[in-house]
Write a protein that holds these residues in place. Structure first.
Motif, PDB file in Angstrom:
ATOM      1  N   GLN A  66       3.347   6.186  -8.763  1.00  0.00           N
ATOM      2  CA  GLN A  66       2.751   7.078  -9.743  1.00  0.00           C
ATOM      3  C   GLN A  66       2.105   8.223  -8.992  1.00  0.00           C
ATOM      4  O   GLN A  66       1.052   8.049  -8.376  1.00  0.00           O
ATOM      5  CB  GLN A  66       1.708   6.343 -10.573  1.00  0.00           C
ATOM      6  CG  GLN A  66       1.109   7.230 -11.643  1.00  0.00           C
ATOM      7  CD  GLN A  66       0.899   6.485 -12.938  1.00  0.00           C
ATOM      8  OE1 GLN A  66       0.367   5.385 -12.941  1.00  0.00           O
ATOM      9  NE2 GLN A  66       1.337   7.064 -14.034  1.00  0.00           N
ATOM     10  N   LYS A  67       2.754   9.361  -9.044  1.00  0.00           N
ATOM     11  CA  LYS A  67       2.207  10.510  -8.310  1.00  0.00           C
ATOM     12  C   LYS A  67       0.837  10.876  -8.861  1.00  0.00           C
ATOM     13  O   LYS A  67       0.636  10.889 -10.068  1.00  0.00           O
ATOM     14  CB  LYS A  67       3.166  11.698  -8.403  1.00  0.00           C
ATOM     15  CG  LYS A  67       4.266  11.620  -7.372  1.00  0.00           C
ATOM     16  CD  LYS A  67       5.031  12.916  -7.295  1.00  0.00           C
ATOM     17  CE  LYS A  67       4.609  13.722  -6.111  1.00  0.00           C
ATOM     18  NZ  LYS A  67       5.484  14.864  -5.847  1.00  0.00           N
ATOM     19  N   GLN A  68      -0.103  11.182  -7.982  1.00  0.00           N
ATOM     20  CA  GLN A  68      -1.462  11.486  -8.407  1.00  0.00           C
ATOM     21  C   GLN A  68      -1.651  12.974  -8.684  1.00  0.00           C
ATOM     22  O   GLN A  68      -2.616  13.372  -9.308  1.00  0.00           O
ATOM     23  CB  GLN A  68      -2.463  11.038  -7.344  1.00  0.00           C
ATOM     24  CG  GLN A  68      -2.406   9.533  -7.079  1.00  0.00           C
ATOM     25  CD  GLN A  68      -2.730   8.731  -8.315  1.00  0.00           C
ATOM     26  OE1 GLN A  68      -3.865   8.708  -8.747  1.00  0.00           O
ATOM     27  NE2 GLN A  68      -1.732   8.078  -8.900  1.00  0.00           N
ATOM     28  N   ASP A  69      -0.764  13.800  -8.181  1.00  0.00           N
ATOM     29  CA  ASP A  69      -0.869  15.231  -8.487  1.00  0.00           C
ATOM     30  C   ASP A  69       0.507  15.876  -8.495  1.00  0.00           C
ATOM     31  O   ASP A  69       1.500  15.180  -8.355  1.00  0.00           O
ATOM     32  CB  ASP A  69      -1.788  15.951  -7.502  1.00  0.00           C
ATOM     33  CG  ASP A  69      -1.424  15.673  -6.054  1.00  0.00           C
ATOM     34  OD1 ASP A  69      -2.284  15.816  -5.187  1.00  0.00           O
ATOM     35  OD2 ASP A  69      -0.256  15.288  -5.800  1.00  0.00           O
TER      36      ASP A  69
END
Lengths: 165, 313
Positions: A162-165
């Motif tokens: 899950q990419k944070q940005d």
């Protein structure tokens, strides 16, 4: 010697308390350092995988290099894929408190067999690309490259990142 | 009844018999030929429908992980609650097996159940409204060729006030426009095809266009990225904005991500887009190119909150 004994016991106890205190402090920092190091190591490994993919794409899209070069990069990807599970030890998910930014979803640990299977499929797809490269057929190489991106890299990223940005 | 001479009567009888056999032969030929061509047409529609269902990625929401395809069950977590894609196999009770063509068109393109109940716009009928009837019925033919599953559909699990289904009527009145966005008069055939794939079939805007608190897409920021995408993912800006969108991507970069899931920095897409790539990788190269062509023509909108991965130079 009773007094001396007491002093010795007290000193020993004090030393023990200090040692335990220092020790646990040391252990805590080591754990935190550990998470940071592990996360940085695996992020570097992922970047390297991206580099291999970029090199292979150069051949597929622009005819840079040759099929032997593709086989080398594909083999390197297959080798790295085997190290992936050990790069994701407990306590290094995005939900753990280690103060480092990571995209590793807790599902990596709650569905460990699924995660290891996904990491293994990266290896399988990369080996298939290496085989296709040894065959030398450009269309087969392009097809295997697509499968590697979609199922190898993408298979893991779809469920476990899950990419944070 | 007029009287007939015996000879005439015999002649008529022979003629009738001849006509009878000839007619029977013609009928038999028609009977053999009709289902054959009917079957060929049907097989054609099923194959076409399979491709269209892939472009629309129906399987993405209507299949549970490791479950029977199209038998429903996948949870779609959104800011409004969790939606569960229903069973769309041709099972007469649990699926859509009892639906007529009209039922299917109304559901797909108008978002209404055969009983006339409105669907939540999590089912992207607001995009599917632009699908041609012929394509929609091909999708139905494909779905009806699948093995029926008796898996019951699961009720959605929504938070208040989104759980009030009656509220969908005013929502439709406010936000549902069944007309697909107009294609520019000077658009090439490729761009027009891309518009159909992006706006209608592929329903890209369902994730990549931000929504208001009532779940309606903000078309002023069409495809400009959505920080509240499904599953808590950010859906990045895919307009041609040069700094936060695809403006700095080459056409090959756009095509590559649809084919292989690889971004311009050779990271691979994850989350919901990883699933979408399973569909876009099965499209024809022409259709992927058409998507890239159309995306290059939409208005560029900056969005630093949900930027696209930028190529490294």
């Amino acid at each position: 010697m009773r007094f001396g004994n007491r002093v010795a016991v007290a000193a020993a106890a004090g030393a023990l308390v200090i040692a335990v205190g220092l020790g646990s402090g040391a252990i805590r920092t080591e754990a935190a350092m550990g998470a940071k190091d592990v996360i940085e190591t695996r992020q570097k490994a992922m970047k390297e995988l991206g580099g291999h993919m970029k090199a292979i794409n150069g051949f597929v899209e622009k005819g840079e290099g040759d099929a032997a070069m593709v086989a080398e990069h594909a083999t390197a990807i297959a080798q790295t894929s085997m190290k992936i599970p050990e790069l994701f030890p407990e306590g290094t998910s995005l939900a753990d408190s280690h103060g480092v930014k990571t995209a590793a979803k807790p599902e990596i640990w709650s569905d460990r067999p699924g995660f290891e299977k996904a990491a293994m499929s990266l290896g399988t797809e990369a080996e298939e690309l290496a085989e296709a490269a040894k065959g030398g057929d450009k269309q087969a190489i392009a097809a295997a490259f697509g499968e590697l991106g979609k199922n190898g890299c993408g298979g893991c990223h779809s469920n476990f990142r899950q990419k944070q940005d | 009844m007029p009287q007939q001479f015996p000879a005439e009567a015999r002649l008529n009888a022979e003629r009738r018999q001849w006509l009878h056999w000839a007619g029977a032969a013609v009928l038999a030929a028609l009977a053999l030929a009709a289902p054959a061509s009917g079957r060929a047409q049907e097989a054609d529609a099923v194959a076409r429908g399979r491709y269209l269902a892939t472009a629309a990625n129906c399987v993405g929401c209507h299949t549970e992980p490791n479950g029977a395809e199209y038998a429903g069950g996948r949870a779609l977590k959104t800011p409004f609650g969790t939606f569960y894609g229903p069973n769309i196999t041709p099972h007469p009770e649990q699926g859509i097996g009892s639906w007529s063509d009209e039922d299917f068109l109304r559901a797909l393109k108008r978002g209404l159940s055969p009983e006339g109940h409105p669907y939540y716009p999590a089912f992207p009928y607001t995009s599917f409204a632009g699908i041609t009837d012929a394509d929609a019925l091909a999708i139905k033919a494909f779905l009806f060729s699948l093995p029926p599953s008796d898996r019951p559909s699961r009720a959605h699990d929504l938070s208040f006030p989104y759980s009030i289904r009656l509220a969908l009527w005013p929502w439709r009145w406010l936000y549902f426009d069944p007309e697909p966005p107009p294609v520019a008069a000077d658009a090439s055939a490729e761009t027009a095809r891309g518009a159909y794939l992006v706006e209608s079939l592929g329903h890209c805007g369902e994730c990549h266009t931000p929504r208001n608190w009532l779940g309606a897409r903000n078309e002023d920021r069409k495809l400009a990225g959505n920080v509240d995408g499904p599953e808590g993912d950010k859906a990045p800006n895919i307009t041609p904005d040069p700094d936060t969108g695809l403006g700095s991507w080459s056409r090959e970069d756009v095509i590559r991500v649809l084919e292989t899931g690889l971004l311009p920095d050779f990271d691979a897409v994850g989350g919901a887009m990883g699933e979408v790539v399973r569909a876009t990788s099965k499209l024809t190269a022409e259709d992927r190119a058409a998507i890239a062509a159309y995306l290059a023509t939409v208005p560029g909108v900056p969005n630093p909150d949900a930027p696209a991965t930028q190529p490294e130079f």
